[in-house]
Write an enzyme that holds these catalytic residues in place. Sequence first.
Site, short mmCIF file in Angstrom:
data_model
loop_
_atom_site.label_atom_id
_atom_site.label_comp_id
_atom_site.label_asym_id
_atom_site.label_seq_id
_atom_site.Cartn_x
_atom_site.Cartn_y
_atom_site.Cartn_z
N GLU A 1 0.89 -1.17 0.00
CA GLU A 1 0.00 0.00 0.00
C GLU A 1 0.92 1.21 0.00
O GLU A 1 1.49 1.57 1.03
CB GLU A 1 -0.87 0.00 1.26
CG GLU A 1 -1.72 -1.26 1.45
CD GLU A 1 -3.00 -1.23 0.65
OE1 GLU A 1 -3.37 -0.16 0.14
OE2 GLU A 1 -3.64 -2.28 0.51
N CYS B 1 -1.87 9.15 2.27
CA CYS B 1 -1.57 8.65 0.92
C CYS B 1 -2.64 9.12 -0.05
O CYS B 1 -2.39 9.27 -1.24
CB CYS B 1 -1.51 7.13 0.94
SG CYS B 1 -2.97 6.39 1.67
P1 NAD Z 1 8.60 4.79 4.59
O1 NAD Z 1 8.47 3.93 3.39
O2 NAD Z 1 9.82 5.58 4.76
O3 NAD Z 1 8.47 3.90 5.93
C1 NAD Z 1 7.36 3.06 6.15
C2 NAD Z 1 7.78 1.91 7.06
O4 NAD Z 1 8.75 1.11 6.38
C3 NAD Z 1 8.43 2.34 8.36
O5 NAD Z 1 7.97 1.51 9.39
C4 NAD Z 1 9.92 2.10 8.10
O6 NAD Z 1 10.66 1.84 9.26
C5 NAD Z 1 9.87 0.87 7.22
N1 NAD Z 1 11.04 0.67 6.37
C6 NAD Z 1 11.86 1.60 5.84
N2 NAD Z 1 12.85 1.01 5.13
C7 NAD Z 1 12.64 -0.32 5.19
C8 NAD Z 1 13.31 -1.46 4.65
N3 NAD Z 1 14.40 -1.34 3.90
N4 NAD Z 1 12.81 -2.68 4.93
C9 NAD Z 1 11.69 -2.83 5.68
N5 NAD Z 1 11.03 -1.79 6.23
C10 NAD Z 1 11.48 -0.55 5.97
O7 NAD Z 1 7.29 5.69 4.58
P2 NAD Z 1 6.89 6.92 5.52
O8 NAD Z 1 7.60 8.12 5.06
O9 NAD Z 1 6.98 6.49 6.94
O10 NAD Z 1 5.34 7.04 5.16
C11 NAD Z 1 4.85 7.79 4.14
C12 NAD Z 1 4.52 6.97 2.91
O11 NAD Z 1 3.54 5.99 3.21
C13 NAD Z 1 3.91 7.83 1.82
O12 NAD Z 1 4.46 7.46 0.58
C14 NAD Z 1 2.44 7.49 1.88
O13 NAD Z 1 1.73 7.72 0.69
C15 NAD Z 1 2.51 6.04 2.23
N6 NAD Z 1 1.23 5.56 2.79
C16 NAD Z 1 0.46 4.74 2.01
C17 NAD Z 1 -0.79 4.31 2.48
C18 NAD Z 1 -1.66 3.43 1.64
O14 NAD Z 1 -2.57 2.80 2.20
N7 NAD Z 1 -1.46 3.34 0.33
C19 NAD Z 1 -1.23 4.74 3.74
C20 NAD Z 1 -0.40 5.57 4.50
C21 NAD Z 1 0.83 5.98 4.01
#
Ligand code: NAD
Length: 486
Positions: free
Chosen positions: A250, A284
Amino acid sequence: MLPNQIPNWIGIQEQPTQANEWFEKLNPANGHLLCKVARSREADIKQAIEAAKKAQPAWADTPAVQRGMILHKIVVGMQNRQSEIAAIVAAETGKSMKEALGETGGAIQCGLFYASEGQRLYGRTTTSGTANKYAMTIRQPIGVAGLIIAANTPIANVAWKVFPSLICGNAAILKAAEDTPATAWIFGQIAKEAGLPDGVLSIMQGFGEEAGAPLVAHQDVGVISFTGSTEVGRIINRVAAERFARISLELGGKNPLVVCDDADLENATKWVLLSAFSNAGQRCASTSRIIIFESVYEKFRDMLVEKTKKLKVGITDDCDFGAVINEGQLLGMVSAVEKAKKNGATILCGGERMTDAEHKDGYFIAPTLIENVDPHDEISECELFGPVALLFKVKDFEHALQMANDTPYGLTASIHTKSIHRATRFYDKVQTGVAVVNAGTHGSEPHMPFGGRKLSGNGSREPGTEALNIYSELKDVYINIDPTQV
Ligand code: NAD
């Protein structure tokens, strides 16, 4: 209420990490230290996976109806402690208590939906092409589920993944977002109080590469469900696909809202304000591209700018939105706006960090509207995940539709029109997972499937009953009888 240190939950035991390492979580509203958080590494994740593997068979053997009753107890715990959860959400995200209470209500609704799914874990019975043979499908758990979430709506994100994975009979390991550790932690406490068996749910704190990556790479984690950025989603997709794990992604969005010449402009303005700026644009599903018919462009822009300038930014309940989650996020956004300005963009309002006495220590950015950008400029194509929206002028409906689809993302979209013809053609042709007529761009209700196309996801849909397909295996069962033996 919020402890100084947020440990992991490995099953029902609170634990520091094996190396006893901690990192600092700052309050987005004032930059002060809020708490220290367990900094998990691979060894800690392995421990949680072992606990999950040990607990999962008995949980899978617990009838789904009874699993649902335990999940229902968690929901009741959330209802009883709704203000406490919301206060934690508000403190660690820098949003108002009112907004946090609403988010907690949504998480409760999601929990209720899945607790009841214990009574409806349907398979299918059907006919067979062979005489005396009967065919059906049954749903079975996958085993251990790895859940990785973003910080933007922390309690909703926890509920969205934990409840469906558990009702299907999996043991789950949730890797909390590093910016919102305490919300996940209090959920663990409520799950323990509700009687969730030891090991069925572990809540691990830490950074993505240190605590998330080992979960994604581990052979014994059969399904990975991830909510976060497209950039990280791409890495997870690669690693988990290598070992054939089930993957639900997502991801981000760059969502369009179209304002036609026959739109109710007052209503459209109201929805743009809510869609672009609520939760400080950290959704998002936020509207970040406002596509306006040229015949109403100036009128609509002026109405919008006037109302945007009146928005109140802060953490009290009379505010329209609060802080962004961390300073890096804030600075990245301000520099993207600066770059666009250098390339000829016009900043209609906002675009800067708020530096008055009330806001200067926190991570607040003024609501920002920008025009005179090309649809293919960097700022038009990249998700900023903050209170920044771009205005585009289009000739007519087909031009608006073309521009709505001319993006790497495909999560949500909205159109404002009085024409059933335009509305229908739009929802039919727009390349997104959600289409809305005459309201904002938003996510799905808990009983509806949400997900995106193109770089917004991998085609999976959560929540709704569709999420059950993420967290369970379907097995075909054929029963052959011998009628002479009757
Ligand atoms: P991010 O991708 O930086 O982090 C999200 C999660 O992934 C965190 O828990 C982080 O620790 C983990 N993570 C980071 N690197 C990783 C790796 N290499 N391996 C495994 N896990 C890892 O995102 P963010 O900045 O925290 O959140 C914002 C993003 O989330 C935006 O792009 C937003 O659109 C998206 N989002 C999507 C939805 C949806 O339902 N489509 C909902 C909410 C947020």
